[in-house]
Design an enzyme around this catalytic site. Structure first.
Site, PDB file in Angstrom:
ATOM      1  N   TYR A  67       0.854  -1.190   0.000  1.00 20.52           N
ATOM      2  CA  TYR A  67       0.000   0.000   0.000  1.00 20.52           C
ATOM      3  C   TYR A  67       0.892   1.242   0.000  1.00 20.52           C
ATOM      4  CZ  TYR A  67      -3.764  -3.195   1.441  1.00 20.52           C
ATOM      5  OH  TYR A  67      -4.679  -4.216   1.509  1.00 20.52           O
ATOM      6  N   PHE A  78      -1.754  -7.377   1.300  1.00 21.57           N
ATOM      7  CA  PHE A  78      -3.165  -7.143   1.616  1.00 21.57           C
ATOM      8  C   PHE A  78      -3.416  -6.719   3.064  1.00 21.57           C
ATOM      9  CE2 PHE A  78      -3.355  -9.975  -2.089  1.00 21.57           C
ATOM     10  CZ  PHE A  78      -4.201  -9.256  -2.915  1.00 21.57           C
ATOM     11  N   HIS A 187      -9.197 -10.909  -9.132  1.00 20.38           N
ATOM     12  CA  HIS A 187      -8.657 -10.127  -8.014  1.00 20.38           C
ATOM     13  C   HIS A 187      -9.795  -9.690  -7.087  1.00 20.38           C
ATOM     14  CE1 HIS A 187      -6.491  -6.928  -5.868  1.00 20.38           C
ATOM     15  NE2 HIS A 187      -5.401  -7.567  -6.237  1.00 20.38           N
TER      16      HIS A 187
END
Length: 240
Positions: A67, A78, A187
């Protein structure tokens, strides 16, 4: 730099350290950290390997970049640290788990509990410049993570690769499916979670987590407890 990584990973890391590409990517990141804000922090760059001992590894979940927003990345694909708003893809991951196992949605997006159970949460690039997705791609990280997947493929037996999205499908294309299981879906991002292809199912309603556990059982391995909510005292509802 690698002192906190379990000794079971050291043969792999020593082999990479002997190669020029790896020295180059380490130098690149060192310079980037001096000139820009880079995520995750230096101490969390190798978090995925520190949290999951190679001897215990039984599942691999492949992401792309960390991120790139402040406070989000902590070295696990994630995953976000405690107290950070759960990103959209992770919301869909939790939604799928709740559908499969009839569980509540966790209030925290910290996936360290999965890592401790033998789930390697591996991003293709281990670093990124703040606010600039893919800014550290094509600098050597992809060579490193490809080598890691190859090392697992050759040196482990009965590992489940959860390949979400075309990027992950490509990364897993050379996995020996006589030794391992590759479960391909779209995804989990809002744009992709319901898409279906010729050779993969839509992420939502895929049953991929139950499929993963069924394969682990067939290999005589302990299932992963995907339900993070049971160890969290409070849960917050999400609208999907």
């Amino acid at each position: 730099m690698f002192d906190a990584i379990p000794s079971s990973w050291q043969p792999f890391f020593q082999a990479q350290l002997a190669q020029e590409y790896f020295k180059n990517v380490l130098r690149f990141v060192e310079v980037e950290r001096k000139q820009s804000t880079v995520f995750p922090s230096e101490k969390n760059t190798w978090h995925a390997f520190e949290a999951t001992d190679f001897t215990q590894l039984k599942v691999v979940i492949i992401g792309q970049d960390p991120y790139h927003g402040a406070g989000q990345a902590h070295g696990l694909s994630f995953s976000v640290p405690e107290g950070i708003k759960i990103p959209p893809s992770l919301k869909n991951i939790f939604k799928e788990i709740s559908l499969e196992f009839d569980t509540t949605i966790p209030h925290s997006g910290n996936l360290e509990d999965w890592a401790k159970q033998g789930v390697l949460l591996l991003n293709a690039c281990l670093t990124v410049r703040e606010g600039e997705p893919a800014s550290h791609s094509k600098q050597g990280w992809e060579i490193f993570t490809s080598a890691c997947i190859d090392y697992i493929n050759k040196n482990k037996q009965g590992v489940v690769f959860l390949a979400w999205g075309r990027f992950a499908h490509e990364v897993c294309k050379n996995i020996d499916t006589n030794k391992h299981s590759v479960i391909k879906t779209s995804h989990p991002s809002p744009l992709g979670a319901s898409k279906q292809g010729k050779d993969f199912t839509a992420f939502l309603s895929s049953g991929c987590f139950k499929q993963c556990n069924a394969y682990l059982r067939s290999q005589g391995k302990t299932e992963v407890n995907w339900n993070l909510a049971e160890n969290q005292p409070h849960t917050l509802g999400f609208e999907f």
